[in-house]
Design an enzyme around this catalytic site. Structure first.
Site, PDB file in Angstrom:
ATOM      1  N   GLY A 132      -5.606  25.985  63.061  1.00 53.29           N
ATOM      2  CA  GLY A 132      -5.723  24.810  62.192  1.00 53.29           C
ATOM      3  C   GLY A 132      -6.740  23.792  62.696  1.00 53.29           C
ATOM      4  N   ASN A 182     -18.661  25.747  58.745  1.00 57.46           N
ATOM      5  CA  ASN A 182     -17.606  26.708  58.432  1.00 57.46           C
ATOM      6  C   ASN A 182     -17.230  26.581  56.955  1.00 57.46           C
ATOM      7  OD1 ASN A 182     -15.444  28.393  58.281  1.00 57.46           O
ATOM      8  ND2 ASN A 182     -14.143  27.239  59.701  1.00 57.46           N
ATOM      9  N   CYS A 209     -13.461  26.618  55.277  1.00 58.42           N
ATOM     10  CA  CYS A 209     -12.452  25.563  55.210  1.00 58.42           C
ATOM     11  C   CYS A 209     -12.259  25.109  53.771  1.00 58.42           C
ATOM     12  CB  CYS A 209     -12.719  24.401  56.155  1.00 58.42           C
ATOM     13  SG  CYS A 209     -14.399  24.029  56.469  1.00 58.42           S
ATOM     14  N   LYS A 255     -21.680  29.626  57.704  1.00 56.06           N
ATOM     15  CA  LYS A 255     -20.755  30.702  58.094  1.00 56.06           C
ATOM     16  C   LYS A 255     -19.909  31.127  56.894  1.00 56.06           C
ATOM     17  CE  LYS A 255     -17.614  32.324  61.507  1.00 56.06           C
ATOM     18  NZ  LYS A 255     -16.979  31.973  62.748  1.00 56.06           N
ATOM     19  N   ILE A 304     -18.706  37.538  59.897  1.00 56.29           N
ATOM     20  CA  ILE A 304     -17.731  36.925  59.003  1.00 56.29           C
ATOM     21  C   ILE A 304     -16.791  36.000  59.765  1.00 56.29           C
ATOM     22  CG2 ILE A 304     -17.720  38.802  57.334  1.00 56.29           C
ATOM     23  CD1 ILE A 304     -15.225  39.927  58.720  1.00 56.29           C
ATOM     24  N   GLY A 323     -10.922  40.496  65.392  1.00 62.00           N
ATOM     25  CA  GLY A 323     -10.858  41.605  66.343  1.00 62.00           C
ATOM     26  C   GLY A 323     -11.403  42.893  65.744  1.00 62.00           C
TER      27      GLY A 323
HETATM   28  C1  LIG Z   1      -8.250  31.344  67.447  1.00 59.69           C
HETATM   29  C2  LIG Z   1      -9.473  31.372  66.575  1.00 59.69           C
HETATM   30  C3  LIG Z   1     -10.012  30.157  66.133  1.00 59.69           C
HETATM   31  C4  LIG Z   1     -11.157  30.154  65.316  1.00 59.69           C
HETATM   32  N1  LIG Z   1     -11.685  28.962  64.899  1.00 59.69           N
HETATM   33  C5  LIG Z   1     -12.807  28.958  64.134  1.00 59.69           C
HETATM   34  C6  LIG Z   1     -13.397  27.736  63.711  1.00 59.69           C
HETATM   35  O1  LIG Z   1     -12.922  26.635  64.036  1.00 59.69           O
HETATM   36  N2  LIG Z   1     -14.497  27.797  62.920  1.00 59.69           N
HETATM   37  C7  LIG Z   1     -15.060  28.987  62.521  1.00 59.69           C
HETATM   38  O2  LIG Z   1     -16.067  28.986  61.812  1.00 59.69           O
HETATM   39  N3  LIG Z   1     -14.521  30.180  62.922  1.00 59.69           N
HETATM   40  C8  LIG Z   1     -13.424  30.176  63.696  1.00 59.69           C
HETATM   41  N4  LIG Z   1     -12.878  31.377  64.111  1.00 59.69           N
HETATM   42  C9  LIG Z   1     -13.473  32.653  63.662  1.00 59.69           C
HETATM   43  C10 LIG Z   1     -14.359  33.299  64.725  1.00 59.69           C
HETATM   44  O3  LIG Z   1     -15.459  32.472  65.040  1.00 59.69           O
HETATM   45  C11 LIG Z   1     -14.880  34.682  64.227  1.00 59.69           C
HETATM   46  O4  LIG Z   1     -15.636  34.482  63.055  1.00 59.69           O
HETATM   47  C12 LIG Z   1     -13.744  35.662  63.925  1.00 59.69           C
HETATM   48  O5  LIG Z   1     -12.707  35.547  64.874  1.00 59.69           O
HETATM   49  C13 LIG Z   1     -14.228  37.109  63.901  1.00 59.69           C
HETATM   50  O6  LIG Z   1     -14.783  37.463  65.153  1.00 59.69           O
HETATM   51  P1  LIG Z   1     -13.921  38.309  66.255  1.00 59.69           P
HETATM   52  O7  LIG Z   1     -13.359  39.499  65.531  1.00 59.69           O
HETATM   53  O8  LIG Z   1     -14.931  38.696  67.290  1.00 59.69           O
HETATM   54  O9  LIG Z   1     -12.866  37.410  66.765  1.00 59.69           O
HETATM   55  C14 LIG Z   1     -11.755  31.396  64.938  1.00 59.69           C
HETATM   56  C15 LIG Z   1     -11.199  32.610  65.401  1.00 59.69           C
HETATM   57  C16 LIG Z   1     -10.077  32.601  66.219  1.00 59.69           C
HETATM   58  C17 LIG Z   1      -9.509  33.923  66.698  1.00 59.69           C
END
Ligand SMILES: Cc1cc2nc3c(=O)[nH]c(=O)nc-3n(C[C@H](O)[C@H](O)[C@H](O)COP(=O)(O)O)c2cc1C
Length: 305
Positions: free
Chosen positions: A73, A128, A131, A167, A193, A219
């Site tokens: 959040g 982002n 949101c 994004k 993404i 992930g």
């Molecule tokens: C705990 C957590 C918090 C995240 N917070 C944000 C955020 O504040 N803004 C954003 O654009 N993406 C946020 N993301 C998304 C990540 O930047 C990324 O796009 C997404 O996790 C996919 O990449 P991954 O599979 O390598 O984790 C967040 C992801 C996680 C797991």
């Protein structure tokens, strides 16, 4: 081997194509014990909001097969705190620092972008678009090419000469349409993404695993989805794309470059092993050699179709 990537010529130059993904690497300072953060291509920070934000109820993390389901959040201390307390501690002269902007209203995006872009230590801004937007319907900015463009053009105007990264989330019918729309609105780079909305439940307790009930999946489970998005978008727009989703090793980076990405961001893999991103940067030249790649820009988009 040359790893340098010119994402926005003269304005956003990266030592190598590997950045940290928003929300998974703190401000960067939290990872100082695990490696040299100045060796990264760039640091995309935790999500920032105009004012401090409490975030989602606990629990916020659930493990799922091949992925994580999270709902934080956007807990953060607000942009002013970042500017005063965090940014001066970051090695911004040696690595591009890219704040990640979150807002519910276009005007808030604008104010946030203006504040952050005025700082010398900020190299670029990431918006982002997953949101929520101001129609209070629970829709997100990028669920609609018009609202996505409105947010990007407001940020672009406020950011003055700082590059803007839009994004995108894949949770829309046609991500290419949104990509074209944010490019027309002035985005310099697209990243994709963001997380994919999901639900994990505990049958014995008859409860959701997260305090917020639903959360975002990230992930390895989302990598094929992200690769598809990067491939489609990079063929449709003229601006560079940062691929994000499920990256755990240097070969994963090559997968994204192969389908058209100029750079990548490493996300939740940094939670299970905080050294991951440093290892990827270290391994990349040798892995390129192993795969017979001697020029990243020649290799990019070379997928045979
Ligand atoms: C705990 C957590 C918090 C995240 N917070 C944000 C955020 O504040 N803004 C954003 O654009 N993406 C946020 N993301 C998304 C990540 O930047 C990324 O796009 C997404 O996790 C996919 O990449 P991954 O599979 O390598 O984790 C967040 C992801 C996680 C797991």
């Amino acid at each position: 081997m040359e790893m340098h990537v010119s994402l926005v010529p003269g304005l956003l130059e990266l030592k190598n194509p590997v950045l940290s993904a928003a929300g998974t690497f703190g401000s960067g300072l939290e990872y100082l014990p695990y490696g040299d953060i100045t060796q990264l291509g760039g640091i995309i920070t935790n999500g920032l909001t105009l004012r401090p934000c409490m975030g989602s109820p606990m629990p916020r993390i659930a493990e799922t097969p091949s992925g994580l389901l999270t709902s934080v959040g956007t807990q953060n201390d607000g942009a002013e705190h970042f500017i005063r307390e965090v940014l001066p501690q970051l090695p911004w002269q040696d690595v591009p620092i890219i704040p990640n902007l979150n807002a519910n209203f276009v005007d808030d995006f604008s104010e946030l972008a203006g504040m952050l872009a005025a700082e010398e230590g900020v190299a670029a801004l990431e918006v982002n678009l997953s949101c929520h937007n101001d129609n209070r319907s629970g829709q997100r900015f990028n669920q609609n090419p018009v609202t996505a463009a409105r947010a990007v053009s407001a940020v672009k105007k406020a950011a003055k000469d700082k590059p803007v990264i839009a994004k995108l989330s894949p949770q829309i019918m046609d991500i290419v349409e949104v990509a074209r729309s944010v490019e027309a609105a002035g985005a310099d780079v697209i990243s994709c993404i963001g997380k994919v909305q999901g639900l994990a439940v505990d049958v014995r307790e008859r409860r959701a695993m997260l305090g917020n009930i639903t959360g975002g999946l990230s992930g390895p489970a989302v990598k094929p989805l992200a690769l598809r998005c990067v491939w489609q978008i990079s063929r449709a727009v003229d601006i560079p794309v940062i691929g994000v989703g499920g990256i755990r090793c240097a070969v994963d980076v090559l997968e994204y470059l192969l389908v058209g990405a100029h750079a990548v961001a490493v996300g939740s893999a940094s939670f299970s092993d905080p050294e991951t991103i440093f290892r990827i940067v270290r391994d990349l030249p040798a892995v390129c050699e192993e795969y017979g790649i001697d020029d990243l820009s020649e290799f990019r988009s070379s997928l045979k179709v």
